[in-house]
Write an enzyme that holds these catalytic residues in place. Sequence first.
Site, PDB file in Angstrom:
ATOM      1  CE1 TYR A  91      42.838  52.647  33.749  1.00 28.19           C
ATOM      2  CE2 TYR A  91      41.544  51.787  35.645  1.00 28.19           C
ATOM      3  CZ  TYR A  91      42.626  53.392  34.547  1.00 28.19           C
ATOM      4  OH  TYR A  91      42.503  54.005  35.293  1.00 28.19           O
ATOM      5  CG  HIS A 166      21.505  25.500  43.710  1.00 33.62           C
ATOM      6  ND1 HIS A 166      22.214  25.068  42.723  1.00 33.62           N
ATOM      7  CD2 HIS A 166      22.428  24.850  44.300  1.00 33.62           C
ATOM      8  CE1 HIS A 166      23.206  24.275  43.216  1.00 33.62           C
ATOM      9  NE2 HIS A 166      22.513  24.298  44.709  1.00 33.62           N
ATOM     10  CG  ASP A 167      25.747  28.799  41.757  1.00 39.51           C
ATOM     11  OD1 ASP A 167      25.071  28.122  41.768  1.00 39.51           O
ATOM     12  OD2 ASP A 167      26.537  29.874  40.701  1.00 39.51           O
ATOM     13  CB  SER A 198      27.259  22.057  43.773  1.00 42.72           C
ATOM     14  OG  SER A 198      25.980  22.189  43.280  1.00 42.72           O
ATOM     15  CG  HIS A 246      71.066  52.358  52.936  1.00 42.53           C
ATOM     16  ND1 HIS A 246      69.894  52.437  53.514  1.00 42.53           N
ATOM     17  CD2 HIS A 246      72.282  51.819  52.328  1.00 42.53           C
ATOM     18  CE1 HIS A 246      70.717  51.112  54.160  1.00 42.53           C
ATOM     19  NE2 HIS A 246      71.750  50.897  53.294  1.00 42.53           N
ATOM     20  CB  SER A 370      49.629  68.733  34.613  1.00 44.70           C
ATOM     21  OG  SER A 370      48.944  69.416  35.743  1.00 44.70           O
ATOM     22  CG  ASN A 378      52.655  64.030  35.123  1.00 41.52           C
ATOM     23  OD1 ASN A 378      53.668  64.691  35.465  1.00 41.52           O
ATOM     24  ND2 ASN A 378      51.272  64.642  35.001  1.00 41.52           N
ATOM     25  NE  ARG A 410      31.141  24.144  48.726  1.00 46.11           N
ATOM     26  CZ  ARG A 410      29.675  24.690  47.598  1.00 46.11           C
ATOM     27  NH1 ARG A 410      29.412  23.963  47.268  1.00 46.11           N
ATOM     28  NH2 ARG A 410      30.439  25.410  46.220  1.00 46.11           N
TER      29      ARG A 410
END
Length: 543
Positions: A91, A166-167, A198, A246, A370, A378, A410
């Site tokens: 996707y 460490h990003d 950070s 219903h 199908s 479908n 944190r």
Amino acid sequence: MSAPPSLKAPATAAASLVAASAAHRATAAAAAPSGASRVPPRRLRCSASGAAAVEVRAPMDWATRSLEEMQRAEDFDSFCLMGLSPLDGRYERFTRDLKPFFSEFGLIRYRVIVEVKWLLKLSQIPEINEVPPFSKEAQLFLDAIIQDFSVADAKEVKRIEKTTNHDVKAVEYFLKQKCSSNPEIAKVLEFFHFGCTSEDINNLSHALALKEGVNTVMFPVMIDICKAMCSLATQNSTIPMLSRTHGQPASPTTLGKEMANFVARLSSIGISFSEVKILGKFAGAVGNYNADVVAYPEVDWPKVAEDFVRSLGLEFNPYVTQIEPHDYISKLFNLFVQFNNVLTDFDRDMWTYISLGYFKQIVKAGEVGSSTMPHKVNPIDFENSDGNLTIANGTLSSLSMKLPISRMQRDLTDSTVLRNLGVGLGHSLLAYKATLRGINKVQVNESRLSEDLDQTWEVLAEPIQTVMRRYGIPEPYEKLKEMTRGQAVTKDSIRQFIEGLDLPEAARSSLLKLTPHSYIGEAEFLARNIEEVVDLKSGFKIE
């Protein structure tokens, strides 16, 4: 001689990335003299007089460029095939517009923006003599780091991170490395990330991504859904349809009115989105500006922080710990969950209407329903949407519940969870586009709708007993219950019952004219008037 382009703050216009970029390119091409290049240069040029001519970019040109760069990568198809999530696999083409905002690339880019702009802000504070105001050339150099940030730059940050583990620190080192060649900026390299934790960088990065990604990608598709439903409502306002409560036959409505019900709910949620304020903090390691105050006690750091956060287009949160508490994200995601719940309701109703034959599905050449039953067509789009909304709401609800809760100041669960912002939104976007495809592939089967109404004359028991009450006929409900409940009711039996009632002639005549097709109350008016009720201009935007 050439110089980098000036910084233009990313906009939050609700327009598709491709459309924005295409419109920009078309304008540039139309303005170009004959024989000139149709693609304008990305950098500034000095004119003969020495004045710089600045290229005007489309607001989201950076996002389009990053997607194009990604798709040109030699291993892109292999990456899609090996992706653990279908958002990056099957996707991917439906969700790719979110990648510039919520991918690892997007997060790194926003961190770069915050770090660079903070250095620029420091240079504007008179009390900080160690970072004097930058020359125009130095400003352009820093601005170009943002404007020209590429996938290659992001890869360099990731290479540095392999060492730092460490990003955010990797981004700081990347910027120091990038700016070491500029003599003016090289003198103040240690003021990158000055006084910051950070989370100062991260919370603003996530806030920018949310604001721009939601405004640019999510809301336009949500508005398209509302518009499509409005069209279904108004175009089918007069078509009578048997209601079901219903699961059983109930008083008739119109097909348009049932569509109007959904768009009224969705547009109301859209208004609530506009009430969300995207917040940011910039108060240091525990929310008190401790290190800043020690280094420069003469600076009004709360005011500086507020000005800086607001300069990014965000609202300022002054009362924080190390982290911005994420309450606004919880509110925002709860609204997405609410929108998704209504859309799930719509998807399932549409699935049922198709099953009942009220809608026919337009056959698309080449599609297979199908693998073994050739006749199948479908309702896969509504099923696809339903399934993805379930996953989206699971993720969004988890984020909404977890993010406002932190151990003391944190812990790392915040960072871990925040990396999934794009997952819940990605599955939502996938669902929205599936619903739109489903709406565009159905057409009303009026004969089937009419057939159901012709076979359910018992629905007229309600108006008959109501008129009987008005004129004082005893036990009207009980009389109709005895006649209709569990019994076969026909047009003739209904007419015979009405003719035997002690009613004024005008009332009897009116009831005799009533049919399941005409017993729709104000459904037609309500469906036809839906566009006056739905407000798509005030909602589905975050300022």
